[in-house]
Design an enzyme around this catalytic site. Sequence first.
Site, PDB file in Angstrom:
ATOM      1  N   LYS A  34       0.847  -1.194   0.000  1.00  0.00           N
ATOM      2  CA  LYS A  34       0.000   0.000   0.000  1.00  0.00           C
ATOM      3  C   LYS A  34       0.881   1.242   0.000  1.00  0.00           C
ATOM      4  O   LYS A  34       1.747   1.402   0.848  1.00  0.00           O
ATOM      5  CB  LYS A  34      -0.914   0.016   1.228  1.00  0.00           C
ATOM      6  CG  LYS A  34      -1.842   1.236   1.282  1.00  0.00           C
ATOM      7  CD  LYS A  34      -2.782   1.162   2.471  1.00  0.00           C
ATOM      8  CE  LYS A  34      -2.112   1.589   3.760  1.00  0.00           C
ATOM      9  NZ  LYS A  34      -1.808   3.055   3.804  1.00  0.00           N
ATOM     10  N   ASP A  61      -3.446   4.238  -1.984  1.00  0.00           N
ATOM     11  CA  ASP A  61      -4.333   4.663  -0.903  1.00  0.00           C
ATOM     12  C   ASP A  61      -4.304   6.189  -0.774  1.00  0.00           C
ATOM     13  O   ASP A  61      -3.673   6.742   0.117  1.00  0.00           O
ATOM     14  CB  ASP A  61      -3.869   3.998   0.398  1.00  0.00           C
ATOM     15  CG  ASP A  61      -4.702   4.404   1.606  1.00  0.00           C
ATOM     16  OD1 ASP A  61      -5.879   4.765   1.425  1.00  0.00           O
ATOM     17  OD2 ASP A  61      -4.152   4.376   2.727  1.00  0.00           O
ATOM     18  N   LYS A  63      -7.379   8.062  -1.105  1.00  0.00           N
ATOM     19  CA  LYS A  63      -8.673   8.477  -0.535  1.00  0.00           C
ATOM     20  C   LYS A  63      -9.220   9.737  -1.203  1.00  0.00           C
ATOM     21  O   LYS A  63      -9.504  10.746  -0.557  1.00  0.00           O
ATOM     22  CB  LYS A  63      -8.547   8.699   0.983  1.00  0.00           C
ATOM     23  CG  LYS A  63      -8.071   7.490   1.766  1.00  0.00           C
ATOM     24  CD  LYS A  63      -7.994   7.811   3.262  1.00  0.00           C
ATOM     25  CE  LYS A  63      -7.551   6.628   4.086  1.00  0.00           C
ATOM     26  NZ  LYS A  63      -6.097   6.315   3.881  1.00  0.00           N
ATOM     27  N   PHE A  64      -9.430   9.656  -2.510  1.00  0.00           N
ATOM     28  CA  PHE A  64      -9.914  10.821  -3.251  1.00  0.00           C
ATOM     29  C   PHE A  64     -11.273  11.284  -2.719  1.00  0.00           C
ATOM     30  O   PHE A  64     -12.164  10.476  -2.433  1.00  0.00           O
ATOM     31  CB  PHE A  64     -10.032  10.491  -4.741  1.00  0.00           C
ATOM     32  CG  PHE A  64      -8.730  10.130  -5.393  1.00  0.00           C
ATOM     33  CD1 PHE A  64      -7.617  10.942  -5.261  1.00  0.00           C
ATOM     34  CD2 PHE A  64      -8.615   8.972  -6.150  1.00  0.00           C
ATOM     35  CE1 PHE A  64      -6.414  10.619  -5.868  1.00  0.00           C
ATOM     36  CE2 PHE A  64      -7.420   8.638  -6.771  1.00  0.00           C
ATOM     37  CZ  PHE A  64      -6.315   9.468  -6.627  1.00  0.00           C
ATOM     38  N   HIS A  65     -11.442  12.597  -2.612  1.00  0.00           N
ATOM     39  CA  HIS A  65     -12.681  13.187  -2.093  1.00  0.00           C
ATOM     40  C   HIS A  65     -12.782  14.601  -2.660  1.00  0.00           C
ATOM     41  O   HIS A  65     -12.127  15.522  -2.180  1.00  0.00           O
ATOM     42  CB  HIS A  65     -12.648  13.216  -0.568  1.00  0.00           C
ATOM     43  CG  HIS A  65     -13.942  13.616   0.067  1.00  0.00           C
ATOM     44  ND1 HIS A  65     -14.169  13.490   1.412  1.00  0.00           N
ATOM     45  CD2 HIS A  65     -15.094  14.125  -0.445  1.00  0.00           C
ATOM     46  CE1 HIS A  65     -15.389  13.906   1.712  1.00  0.00           C
ATOM     47  NE2 HIS A  65     -15.961  14.305   0.593  1.00  0.00           N
ATOM     48  N   ASP A  66     -13.610  14.771  -3.703  1.00  0.00           N
ATOM     49  CA  ASP A  66     -13.718  16.063  -4.383  1.00  0.00           C
ATOM     50  C   ASP A  66     -14.991  16.022  -5.218  1.00  0.00           C
ATOM     51  O   ASP A  66     -15.796  15.088  -5.096  1.00  0.00           O
ATOM     52  CB  ASP A  66     -12.464  16.295  -5.238  1.00  0.00           C
ATOM     53  CG  ASP A  66     -12.090  17.771  -5.343  1.00  0.00           C
ATOM     54  OD1 ASP A  66     -12.984  18.582  -5.655  1.00  0.00           O
ATOM     55  OD2 ASP A  66     -10.902  18.109  -5.119  1.00  0.00           O
ATOM     56  N   PRO A  68     -17.354  15.316  -8.448  1.00  0.00           N
ATOM     57  CA  PRO A  68     -17.340  14.078  -9.239  1.00  0.00           C
ATOM     58  C   PRO A  68     -16.340  14.060 -10.390  1.00  0.00           C
ATOM     59  O   PRO A  68     -15.608  13.079 -10.564  1.00  0.00           O
ATOM     60  CB  PRO A  68     -18.780  13.968  -9.734  1.00  0.00           C
ATOM     61  CG  PRO A  68     -19.580  14.606  -8.655  1.00  0.00           C
ATOM     62  CD  PRO A  68     -18.742  15.763  -8.184  1.00  0.00           C
ATOM     63  N   ASN A  69     -16.276  15.119 -11.207  1.00  0.00           N
ATOM     64  CA  ASN A  69     -15.372  15.104 -12.353  1.00  0.00           C
ATOM     65  C   ASN A  69     -13.915  15.002 -11.929  1.00  0.00           C
ATOM     66  O   ASN A  69     -13.115  14.310 -12.566  1.00  0.00           O
ATOM     67  CB  ASN A  69     -15.577  16.367 -13.207  1.00  0.00           C
ATOM     68  CG  ASN A  69     -16.854  16.311 -14.028  1.00  0.00           C
ATOM     69  OD1 ASN A  69     -17.436  15.244 -14.220  1.00  0.00           O
ATOM     70  ND2 ASN A  69     -17.293  17.466 -14.510  1.00  0.00           N
ATOM     71  N   THR A  70     -13.553  15.693 -10.854  1.00  0.00           N
ATOM     72  CA  THR A  70     -12.173  15.675 -10.385  1.00  0.00           C
ATOM     73  C   THR A  70     -11.784  14.294  -9.884  1.00  0.00           C
ATOM     74  O   THR A  70     -10.694  13.779 -10.186  1.00  0.00           O
ATOM     75  CB  THR A  70     -11.978  16.720  -9.280  1.00  0.00           C
ATOM     76  OG1 THR A  70     -12.242  18.026  -9.814  1.00  0.00           O
ATOM     77  CG2 THR A  70     -10.561  16.691  -8.723  1.00  0.00           C
ATOM     78  N   THR A 120     -10.250   4.329  10.843  1.00  0.00           N
ATOM     79  CA  THR A 120     -10.112   3.516  12.049  1.00  0.00           C
ATOM     80  C   THR A 120      -9.557   4.299  13.227  1.00  0.00           C
ATOM     81  O   THR A 120      -9.526   3.791  14.343  1.00  0.00           O
ATOM     82  CB  THR A 120      -9.215   2.291  11.792  1.00  0.00           C
ATOM     83  OG1 THR A 120      -7.958   2.730  11.272  1.00  0.00           O
ATOM     84  CG2 THR A 120      -9.875   1.342  10.810  1.00  0.00           C
ATOM     85  N   ARG A 181      -4.066  -5.944  13.964  1.00  0.00           N
ATOM     86  CA  ARG A 181      -2.854  -6.060  14.764  1.00  0.00           C
ATOM     87  C   ARG A 181      -2.704  -7.497  15.247  1.00  0.00           C
ATOM     88  O   ARG A 181      -3.639  -8.039  15.863  1.00  0.00           O
ATOM     89  CB  ARG A 181      -2.922  -5.136  15.990  1.00  0.00           C
ATOM     90  CG  ARG A 181      -2.847  -3.645  15.667  1.00  0.00           C
ATOM     91  CD  ARG A 181      -1.439  -3.253  15.273  1.00  0.00           C
ATOM     92  NE  ARG A 181      -1.319  -1.833  15.011  1.00  0.00           N
ATOM     93  CZ  ARG A 181      -1.486  -1.263  13.829  1.00  0.00           C
ATOM     94  NH1 ARG A 181      -1.808  -2.008  12.790  1.00  0.00           N
ATOM     95  NH2 ARG A 181      -1.332   0.023  13.672  1.00  0.00           N
ATOM     96  N   GLY A 210       0.650  -2.590   8.894  1.00  0.00           N
ATOM     97  CA  GLY A 210       1.825  -1.741   8.754  1.00  0.00           C
ATOM     98  C   GLY A 210       2.913  -2.082   9.736  1.00  0.00           C
ATOM     99  O   GLY A 210       3.719  -2.991   9.525  1.00  0.00           O
ATOM    100  N   ARG A 211       2.953  -1.364  10.861  1.00  0.00           N
ATOM    101  CA  ARG A 211       4.081  -1.443  11.789  1.00  0.00           C
ATOM    102  C   ARG A 211       4.406  -2.833  12.313  1.00  0.00           C
ATOM    103  O   ARG A 211       5.597  -3.135  12.510  1.00  0.00           O
ATOM    104  CB  ARG A 211       3.847  -0.456  12.945  1.00  0.00           C
ATOM    105  CG  ARG A 211       4.142   0.978  12.546  1.00  0.00           C
ATOM    106  CD  ARG A 211       3.544   1.991  13.494  1.00  0.00           C
ATOM    107  NE  ARG A 211       2.093   2.093  13.335  1.00  0.00           N
ATOM    108  CZ  ARG A 211       1.350   3.034  13.913  1.00  0.00           C
ATOM    109  NH1 ARG A 211       1.907   3.926  14.694  1.00  0.00           N
ATOM    110  NH2 ARG A 211       0.044   3.066  13.711  1.00  0.00           N
TER     111      ARG A 211
END
Length: 232
Positions: A34, A61, A63-66, A68-70, A120, A181, A210-211
Site C-alpha cells: 500500500k 491509498d 482516498k480521493f474526495h472532491d 465528481p469530475n475531479t 479507524t 494487529r 503496517g508497523r
Amino acid sequence: MNLDPRIIVALDFPAEGPALALADQLDPKRCRLKVGKELFTRLGPSFVARLQDLGFEVFLDLKFHDIPNTVAAACAAAADLGVWMVNVHASGGRAMMEAARARMAEFAKSPHLIGVTVLTSLDGDDLAAIGCPGEPAERVVQLAGLAAEAGLGGIVCSPREAAMVRAALGPGFLLVTPGVRPSIAASGDQKRVMTPSEALAAGADYLVIGRPITAAPDPLAALSAIEAELAP
C-alpha cells in the site's frame, strides 16, 4: 504460491530508501503493498512503477474526495498507472462514486475501486465532533450501502464492522480492513482493531498491516508469523 495474498503491507515511510529496503525483504507472491499520501506526494508515479517492477501489486491509498469530475479523472489516472486497487471517500457522495466507477469502466483492466467509510482512528466522540452523531458501525454500514449502490466493488472499514457489512451486503463485496494487529502488537493510533484471524473470521477479504511488519527486525519473519496465525 498464493495467487491472491490476503495481506497488504502499508509502506508508511517518509522516504524512498527505507520503503524500498522493506520491499526488498518481502515476497510479492505473499503480500501486496500500500502506497499512501506521504510517499506518493514525495515520490510520485515513478515510485509505484518501481514497486511494480519488483513484482508487487499496489494499493494506491489516496482516498480521493472532491467533486465528481475531479475524482473520476484522478481514478482514471490511477488506472493508467496499472495499480491493483484505489480508493475514494464514500462520504463524497453517490454522484462522486458513480462518476469514478464510470471512468474506471472505460479500462480493459481497471483497478478495484473501493470506498473509505469511517477511518479507524475515529470513535463515536470523534464523529460527534464533526457533526455525525452515532456509533461508527452505523455510519460504516450506511456508507457501505451507498458505495454498493454506486457500483463500487468494496469498502475500507475497521474489522469490527466487517461482520455487520458482510451481513448487510453479502458475499462478493470486498472488505479491506486496516486496524489489524497481531495479538502481540500494540494498537498504535487506531482505536477499532482486531487480530488478523479475528478480522478474517468477521468477513474481511484483505488485511492492511503496517508497523507489525514494517517495524519488525525481520519483516519477512513477521509476515510469516501472521500467515501462520491465519492458517486454518
